[in-house]
Design a protein around this motif. Structure first.
Motif: not given
Length: 214
Positions: A142-151
């Motif tokens: 897994i090269e990257r895990a990024m939170i792109s949205d949250a609600s």
């Protein structure tokens, strides 16, 4: 006799000083781990822990700025939520869910994903079995895990994570013959997964609620 009394007084004074230094918690002590029988069981996503979640801790390289407001809303509703631990847990869940899907392990998927995603996975697994195909995939990294949205909508919290990963994808027939793919060449994969959980519920697990490709 006076000398003995003086010694006793000095010893008492030193004991009091020692207690004042060692008997109080300074905030720098190391906490010993709990015995195995007292530890909380491991879940697909980490259980929330009691940490101070200041706004400045929200912004980092693994969080898109568009997700910050939603994450603050989650922290406001449930102060024990920890962003860093969530990201780590999301990566573990990503691996577990993929491996369960590849193996056709619907029992494991049942407690990792919600009903809608489970139904979609079950349908794909059934179609694969009908075709006589077996997946021999491997998550290389897994090269990257990024939170792109949250609600937060009422008590329902949703967090979307983009995973950039390398996957070796191979499809074989029932006899083990290669149908497609290669184990020596990893494919760059970009998935967008949304995890959901009811805040302040007794269930600490976040479940996969939606999948998409970036």
């Amino acid at each position: 006799m006076l000398f003995v009394v003086l010694l006793a007084m000095v010893a008492g004074f030193l004991a009091l000083r020692l207690y004042m230094v060692l008997g109080k918690r300074t905030g720098h002590e190391q906490v010993l781990p709990k015995p195995a029988e007292e530890r909380a069981p491991v879940t697909s996503l980490p259980r929330p822990i009691e940490v101070s979640q200041e706004p400045r801790e929200i912004a980092n390289r693994n969080i898109d700025s568009r997700a910050e407001a939603g994450l603050r809303a989650i922290v406001s509703a449930e102060s024990t939520f920890d962003v860093g631990q969530f990201i780590e847990g999301a990566q573990s869940a990503y691996r577990m869910i993929l491996e369960a899907y590849w193996k056709g392990d619907e029992e494991s998927l049942a407690w990792l994903v919600n009903d809608d995603v489970r139904g979609a996975f079950a349908e794909a697994i059934a179609e694969r079995a009908a075709a006589g195909h077996v997946l021999d995939n491997r998550l290389v990294s897994i090269e990257r895990a990024m939170i792109s949205d949250a609600s937060v909508d009422g008590k329902l919290a949703r967090i979307t994570v983009r995973f950039d990963a390398d996957i070796a994808a191979v499809t074989r027939d029932a006899d083990g013959n290669l149908v497609a793919g290669s184990m020596s060449d990893a494919v760059e994969t970009h998935d967008v997964w949304t995890f959901a959980r009811t805040l302040k519920s007794s269930d600490p697990n976040w479940k996969l609620a939606d999948t998409d490709e970036a």
